[in-house]
Write an enzyme that holds these catalytic residues in place. Structure first.
Site, mmCIF file in Angstrom:
data_model
loop_
_atom_site.group_PDB
_atom_site.id
_atom_site.type_symbol
_atom_site.label_atom_id
_atom_site.label_comp_id
_atom_site.label_asym_id
_atom_site.label_seq_id
_atom_site.Cartn_x
_atom_site.Cartn_y
_atom_site.Cartn_z
ATOM 1 N N ARG A 1 0.870 -1.186 0.000
ATOM 2 C CA ARG A 1 0.000 0.000 0.000
ATOM 3 C C ARG A 1 0.903 1.231 0.000
ATOM 4 O O ARG A 1 1.930 1.263 0.722
ATOM 5 C CB ARG A 1 -0.896 0.048 1.248
ATOM 6 C CG ARG A 1 -2.117 -0.838 1.184
ATOM 7 C CD ARG A 1 -3.137 -0.393 0.118
ATOM 8 N NE ARG A 1 -4.281 -1.291 0.064
ATOM 9 C CZ ARG A 1 -4.377 -2.350 -0.745
ATOM 10 N NH1 ARG A 1 -3.402 -2.645 -1.569
ATOM 11 N NH2 ARG A 1 -5.461 -3.101 -0.745
ATOM 12 N N ASP A 16 4.315 -0.605 -7.004
ATOM 13 C CA ASP A 16 3.053 -0.958 -7.657
ATOM 14 C C ASP A 16 1.913 -0.176 -7.024
ATOM 15 O O ASP A 16 0.776 -0.254 -7.487
ATOM 16 C CB ASP A 16 2.792 -2.468 -7.517
ATOM 17 C CG ASP A 16 1.552 -2.902 -8.291
ATOM 18 O OD1 ASP A 16 1.489 -2.606 -9.505
ATOM 19 O OD2 ASP A 16 0.643 -3.510 -7.696
ATOM 20 N N GLU A 18 -2.419 7.452 -5.150
ATOM 21 C CA GLU A 18 -2.794 6.816 -6.419
ATOM 22 C C GLU A 18 -4.267 6.992 -6.780
ATOM 23 O O GLU A 18 -4.636 6.868 -7.959
ATOM 24 C CB GLU A 18 -2.447 5.320 -6.395
ATOM 25 C CG GLU A 18 -3.289 4.499 -5.414
ATOM 26 C CD GLU A 18 -2.936 3.005 -5.434
ATOM 27 O OE1 GLU A 18 -1.757 2.675 -5.268
ATOM 28 O OE2 GLU A 18 -3.845 2.187 -5.620
ATOM 29 N N HIS A 76 -0.750 -0.432 -9.798
ATOM 30 C CA HIS A 76 -1.511 -1.338 -8.920
ATOM 31 C C HIS A 76 -2.027 -2.557 -9.703
ATOM 32 O O HIS A 76 -3.228 -2.834 -9.718
ATOM 33 C CB HIS A 76 -2.675 -0.579 -8.256
ATOM 34 C CG HIS A 76 -3.047 -1.181 -6.918
ATOM 35 N ND1 HIS A 76 -3.332 -0.429 -5.808
ATOM 36 C CD2 HIS A 76 -3.184 -2.475 -6.517
ATOM 37 C CE1 HIS A 76 -3.635 -1.218 -4.798
ATOM 38 N NE2 HIS A 76 -3.547 -2.469 -5.202
HETATM 39 P P1 NAD Z 1 -1.696 -11.090 5.257
HETATM 40 O O1 NAD Z 1 -2.719 -10.558 6.191
HETATM 41 O O2 NAD Z 1 -1.708 -12.541 4.913
HETATM 42 O O3 NAD Z 1 -0.232 -10.746 5.803
HETATM 43 C C1 NAD Z 1 0.121 -9.501 6.316
HETATM 44 C C2 NAD Z 1 1.246 -9.756 7.303
HETATM 45 O O4 NAD Z 1 1.734 -8.473 7.714
HETATM 46 C C3 NAD Z 1 0.802 -10.509 8.557
HETATM 47 O O5 NAD Z 1 1.648 -11.624 8.787
HETATM 48 C C4 NAD Z 1 0.944 -9.474 9.662
HETATM 49 O O6 NAD Z 1 1.292 -10.045 10.920
HETATM 50 C C5 NAD Z 1 2.060 -8.604 9.097
HETATM 51 N N1 NAD Z 1 2.186 -7.309 9.746
HETATM 52 C C6 NAD Z 1 1.231 -6.561 10.340
HETATM 53 N N2 NAD Z 1 1.793 -5.449 10.872
HETATM 54 C C7 NAD Z 1 3.120 -5.522 10.595
HETATM 55 C C8 NAD Z 1 4.220 -4.690 10.897
HETATM 56 N N3 NAD Z 1 4.080 -3.553 11.605
HETATM 57 N N4 NAD Z 1 5.455 -5.056 10.466
HETATM 58 C C9 NAD Z 1 5.624 -6.200 9.780
HETATM 59 N N5 NAD Z 1 4.608 -7.044 9.482
HETATM 60 C C10 NAD Z 1 3.379 -6.697 9.868
HETATM 61 O O7 NAD Z 1 -1.817 -10.193 3.940
HETATM 62 P P2 NAD Z 1 -1.320 -10.561 2.474
HETATM 63 O O8 NAD Z 1 -2.412 -11.276 1.750
HETATM 64 O O9 NAD Z 1 0.022 -11.173 2.545
HETATM 65 O O10 NAD Z 1 -1.240 -9.108 1.839
HETATM 66 C C11 NAD Z 1 -0.268 -8.168 2.269
HETATM 67 C C12 NAD Z 1 -0.620 -6.800 1.733
HETATM 68 O O11 NAD Z 1 -0.478 -6.804 0.307
HETATM 69 C C13 NAD Z 1 -2.089 -6.389 1.941
HETATM 70 O O12 NAD Z 1 -2.264 -5.779 3.191
HETATM 71 C C14 NAD Z 1 -2.367 -5.445 0.814
HETATM 72 O O13 NAD Z 1 -2.162 -4.120 1.266
HETATM 73 C C15 NAD Z 1 -1.291 -5.771 -0.224
HETATM 74 N N6 NAD Z 1 -1.867 -6.240 -1.490
HETATM 75 C C16 NAD Z 1 -1.503 -5.594 -2.639
HETATM 76 C C17 NAD Z 1 -2.019 -6.031 -3.863
HETATM 77 C C18 NAD Z 1 -1.634 -5.368 -5.164
HETATM 78 O O14 NAD Z 1 -2.259 -5.636 -6.203
HETATM 79 N N7 NAD Z 1 -0.605 -4.549 -5.202
HETATM 80 C C19 NAD Z 1 -2.902 -7.111 -3.894
HETATM 81 C C20 NAD Z 1 -3.213 -7.753 -2.687
HETATM 82 C C21 NAD Z 1 -2.698 -7.326 -1.495
#
Ligand code: NAD
Length: 330
Positions: A235, A259, A264, A296
């Site tokens: 994000r 990305d 955005e 994105h």
């Molecule tokens: P997820 O919930 O499986 O994993 C997120 C991880 O981040 C968890 O293990 C959590 O404990 C950890 N976390 C929370 N706070 C933290 C901190 N302060 N420091 C380090 N780690 C921390 O989520 P995911 O499915 O792996 O997705 C991750 C992120 O990817 C989403 O939150 C979303 O913003 C982003 N995303 C982007 C796209 C894209 O198209 N660019 C698509 C999907 C998701």
């Protein structure tokens, strides 16, 4: 049968959402416009709205949706940082999301950014199209043997760590919740400042929350290795854009792959090619030869869109029938 209002619709959204409702059990209303306070009126008569990542789900929009009789919000994305959840709760709107679709889609795109930036593939492509077959400026490094720092080892971060281990990288990670799966891959958990200090490549895979806002700021960049590669597919708000621009200008940041971008909304997913883009930071970022920005699109694979549409329809179905959605946001 539910009436479902889909906002920020692009042709692929209609294709995949209709594909997830093969018997046409629901009335799907598609709107190209983003959901925001002044477009919420389009949801009148709908049971559920289906917004996307950059739609505005502030308290004002939530109020207008609730006043229009909408029962809930089925986000067709994982992140929910753009939703005023407290207001939704107060107004009795159920909020659901798609927590899991294809972690491979995002992790693989992240790897794509790394490979392109390192080997300057985007620049080489532009160059050979102009019949310039020289190699100057295209020198990269072996990924094998480098140290990759993964911030957030959830679904996507774990998948990314596995791929990078396959390249022969050492992987450091930071996450308040450590994963046994990652440890079994040979990932070492360290404090965030140690990760920043030791990594040749820093990849962000944690959600945007008040605690992670501007996780990468000027102070963090100052502790990173000179020439470090920073990749953000998570994000935009995780990164302080002004600090990244300063880090690129000073050379501390050697490569930046994005990305997502803090500002955005209203820019990504739009064709602004015949307009003047007012965002000076974004336009500045685009001038650096060692920055690669995608709009994105990390999630954008057939498999991910199929899964997103499936879960979204299941959530919408449940909300419309007064059942708990399959993936509520709590
Ligand atoms: P997820 O919930 O499986 O994993 C997120 C991880 O981040 C968890 O293990 C959590 O404990 C950890 N976390 C929370 N706070 C933290 C901190 N302060 N420091 C380090 N780690 C921390 O989520 P995911 O499915 O792996 O997705 C991750 C992120 O990817 C989403 O939150 C979303 O913003 C982003 N995303 C982007 C796209 C894209 O198209 N660019 C698509 C999907 C998701």
């Amino acid at each position: 049968m539910a009436t479902i209002a889909v906002f920020s619709t692009r042709p692929h959204d209609e294709l995949f959402l209709r594909g997830a409702d093969p018997d046409e059990r629901h009335e799907l209303r598609f709107f190209e416009t983003a959901l925001q306070p002044d477009t919420a009126v389009l949801a009148v008569g709908a049971d559920v709205v289906v917004p996307f990542v950059n739609d505005d789900l502030s308290s004002e929009t939530i109020d207008r949706l609730a006043d229009a009789g909408v029962r809930g919000v089925a986000l067709r994305c994982a992140g929910f940082n753009h939703v005023d959840l407290e207001r939704a709760r107060e107004r009795g709107l159920v909020v659901a999301r798609v927590p899991e679709y294809s972690p491979y889609a995002v992790a693989e795109h992240c790897v794509g950014l790394i490979l392109s930036l390192n080997r300057r593939i985007h620049r080489a492509h532009a160059r050979v199209r102009d019949a310039n077959f020289t190699l100057g400026g295209l020198l990269g490094f072996d990924l094998h043997g480098t140290t990759v720092g993964v911030v957030g080892t959830g679904r996507i971060g774990t998948c990314f760590a596995r791929i990078m281990r396959g390249f022969g990288c050492s992987v450091l990670a930071h996450d308040p919740v450590e994963s046994d799966e990652c440890r079994s891959l040979g990932v070492d958990y360290v404090a965030l400042d140690e990760l920043f200090r030791r990594a040749d490549i820093v990849a962000l895979h944690c959600p945007l929350t008040p605690a992670t806002h501007h996780l990468v700021d000027a102070a963090a960049i100052a502790t990173m290795k000179p020439g470090v590669m920073l990749i953000n597919t998570s994000r935009g708000g995780l990164v302080d854009t002004a600090a990244v621009i300063d880090g690129l200008k000073s050379g501390r940041l050697g490569h930046v792959g994005l990305d997502v971008y803090e500002e955005e909304a209203g820019v990504f997913f739009e064709d602004l090619s015949d307009r003047v883009v007012a965002d000076d930071d974004l336009m500045r970022l685009l001038t650096f030869p060692n920055v690669l920005i995608t709009s994105h699109q990390a999630f954008f694979t057939r498999e991910a869109l199929t899964a997103i549409a499936q879960t979204t329809m299941e959530n919408a179905d449940a909300i419309a029938e007064g059942r708990p959605p399959v993936a509520p946001v709590e």
